[in-house]
Write an enzyme that holds these catalytic residues in place. Structure first.
Site, short mmCIF file in Angstrom:
data_model
loop_
_atom_site.label_atom_id
_atom_site.label_comp_id
_atom_site.label_asym_id
_atom_site.label_seq_id
_atom_site.Cartn_x
_atom_site.Cartn_y
_atom_site.Cartn_z
CE LYS A 102 46.98 6.94 -114.33
NZ LYS A 102 46.80 6.21 -113.07
N1 GLU Z 1 43.10 5.67 -112.41
C1 GLU Z 1 43.03 4.88 -111.39
C2 GLU Z 1 44.23 4.56 -110.58
O1 GLU Z 1 45.04 5.51 -110.76
C3 GLU Z 1 42.15 3.44 -111.65
C4 GLU Z 1 42.85 2.49 -112.56
C5 GLU Z 1 41.83 1.31 -113.05
O2 GLU Z 1 40.87 1.09 -112.59
O3 GLU Z 1 42.50 0.47 -113.93
O4 GLU Z 1 44.52 3.76 -110.14
#
Ligand code: GLU
Length: 410
Positions: A102
Site C-alpha cells: 500500500k
Molecule cells: N485499494 C483497494 C483495497 O484496499 C484495492 C486494492 C487493489 O485493487 O489492489 O483493497
C-alpha cells in the site's frame, strides 16, 4: 486513523490461537520494504510544491505484492504499514496469488488542479518505478485516486519499461481496465453481506435498514447495489455531513444529486445529520465505507446496529472491536468484506497478461464465486475454533501466508 499496531493486534490475537512460533510470527509481521520519497512538483502558480510519497511492500511469499495508492493529507508511514499488512491478509483470505502492499502521497487531491495531479503522479512513478512492476508490485486505486491516476501511472511506467498495462489495475476500461472494476468493491460488499446475514441468522438483505458512512467509490456503489437488492438505505454521509430518511433514501436520485453537488448534503426530502450521529443511527446494518478508525471506545457503546459490515479498511479500533463483540454486534471484517476490489483487480491483471477481455457478466459471476468460497472457509473456521469472523479471517490468512513462507524456505 488505522496504524500498523492496530492491525498487528488482530494478527497476534489469531496467531496465539494457532500456536505460531514467535520467530515465524515476527517474520510475518515484519514488512519486506518501506519506501518514502520526496515528490516535489512545480505548482500551476510557479511555486514549488513538496509532498511525501510512500510505498510499503509488506509480504511477497504468495505472489507479486498488491494494493492501492491513497492520496490523502493524513497519510503517513504508520498508516501505509497498517494498510499494506491488511492487503497481505486480505489477498490470502480470498486466495488471490498476491502479497500485500500500500502507499500513496500525503496530499489533499482536491486542492490540486488536474495538471498538478498528473505531474505529481508522474513524479511519484519516477521515484518508485524500480520497485513496482507487473510481477513485483501492482498498485491500484484507493481513497483520493481513480482510473485517470492509474492511466498516468501506466503511461509513465511504460515510458521507462516499455508497454506494461499489467503494472497497475483499476485503469479506465478504454485503457486496458476491466469491466466491473470501478463498482467491484461495492458489489463485493453486497455479495459478502448476503453470505454473512444468511449465515448468522440475519436473513435476507431485502428490507434491512442500512446506514453508510462515505459516499465515494465504495459507499456509493454499495448503496446502489443494496438498493437494488431491496435494502432500505436510511442514512448516508460524506466528509461534509450526512442525511437521513427513516423511510429510505431514493438512491438513484441521491446518486444524481451527489454527482452534481459533489456531496450528499442538501439532498431534498432528508434530515441532516452529522457523521458521529450516522455511526450510532438506529439501523440493522452499519456500513463504514470511508476512513479508518471511526469506531472507537468512545462511540462503540452507542452503536445501535446489529451488524457491522466493514467496507472501509480498518474502520474499527481493537478497543471498539472488543466492546462491539461483547455487546453481541456481529462484525463482517474489512479483510473479507471489501476484498471485491482487489479480486476484480486480479481479474484485470490476468486479462492484461493474457491480452484478452472478459464480459461484465463473467466478472460478476467470478467475483461472487470468490466471495462465496472465501466466506464458506471463514465461517467454517469461526465455528470450529469458536471465534469471531475477524479472528477466523486472520487464522485463514496466517495459515496461507505462513505455509507459503515456510515452503519457500525461511
Ligand atoms: N485499494 C483497494 C483495497 O484496499 C484495492 C486494492 C487493489 O485493487 O489492489 O483493497
Amino acid at each position: 486513523m488505522a496504524g500498523f499496531e492496530e492491525v498487528n493486534y488482530y494478527f497476534r490475537r489469531a496467531a496465539r490461537i494457532m500456536d505460531v512460533s514467535s520467530h515465524v510470527e515476527r517474520m510475518l509481521v515484519t514488512p519486506f520494504r518501506e519506501v518514502k520519497v520526496d515528490v516535489s512538483i512545480t505548482l500551476d502558480s510557479g511555486e514549488l510544491g513538496t509532498f511525501i510519497g510512500y510505498r510499503v511492500q509488506h509480504d511477497r511469499s504468495r505472489g507479486p505484492m498488491k494494493g492501492g495508492l491513497r492520496y490523502h493529507p493524513t497519510l503517513d508511514m504508520d498508516e501505509a504499514l497498517g494498510l499494506a499488512s491488511l492487503m497481505t491478509w486480505k489477498t490470502a483470505i480470498v486466495n488471490l496469488p498476491y502479497g500485500g502492499a500500500k502507499g500513496g502521497i500525503a496530499v489533499d487531491p482536491h486542492q490540486l488542479s488536474d495538471r498538478e495531479l498528473e505531474r505529481l503522479t508522474r513524479r511519484f512513478v519516477e521515484q518508485i518505478h524500480d520497485i513496482i512492476g507487473p510481477q513485483t508490485d501492482i498498485p491500484a486505486p484507493d481513497m483520493g485516486t481513480n482510473a485517470q491516476v492509474m492511466a498516468w501511472i501506466m503511461d509513465e511506467y511504460s515510458k521507462i519499461h516499455g508497454f506494461s498495462p499489467a503494472v497497475v489495475t483499476g485503469k479506465p476500461v478504454d485503457l486496458f481496465g476491466s469491466k466491473g472494476r470501478e463498482e467491484a468493491t461495492g458489489r463485493g460488499v453486497v455479495f459478502a453481506m448476503e453470505e454473512f446475514l444468511k449465515d448468522v441468522g440475519g436473513g435476507e438483505i431485502r428490507g434491512k435498514r442500512c446506514a453508510i458512512q462515505g459516499f465515494g467509490n465504495v459507499g456509493s456503489w454499495a448503496a446502489r447495489f443494496l438498493h437494488e437488492a431491496g435494502a432500505r438505505v436510511v442514512a448516508v454521509s460524506d466528509q461534509r455531513g450526512g442525511i437521513r430518511n427513516p423511510e429510505g433514501l431514493d438512491i438513484p436520485k441521491l446518486l444524481e444529486h451527489a454527482r452534481r453537488a459533489k456531496t450528499v448534503v442538501g439532498f431534498p426530502g432528508a434530515d441532516s445529520i452529522s457523521n458521529p450521529e450516522l455511526l450510532v443511527s438506529d439501523v440493522d446494518v452499519l456500513i463504514p465505507a470511508a476512513l479508518g478508525g471511526v469506531l472507537t471506545k468512545e462511540n462503540a457503546n452507542d452503536v445501535r446496529a446489529r451488524y457491522l459490515v466493514e467496507a472501509a479498511n480498518a474502520p474499527t479500533t481493537p478497543e471498539a472491536d472488543e466492546i462491539l463483540t461483547r455487546r453481541g454486534i456481529q462484525i463482517l471484517p474489512d479483510v473479507y468484506a471489501n476484498a471485491g476490489g482487489v479480486t476484480v483487480s486480479y481479474f484485470e491483471w490476468t486479462q492484461n497478461i493474457q491480452q484478452f477481455t472478459w464480459e461484465e457478466a463473467k466478472i460478476s459471476t467470478e467475483l461472487k464465486r470468490y466471495m462465496s468460497e472465501a466466506y464458506a472457509t471463514l465461517s467454517r473456521v469461526a465455528r470450529e475454533r469458536r471465534v469471531p469472523l475477524r479472528t477466523a479471517a486472520f487464522i485463514v490468512a496466517i495459515g496461507r501466508v505462513g505455509r507459503a513462507t515456510t515452503l519457500r524456505g525461511l
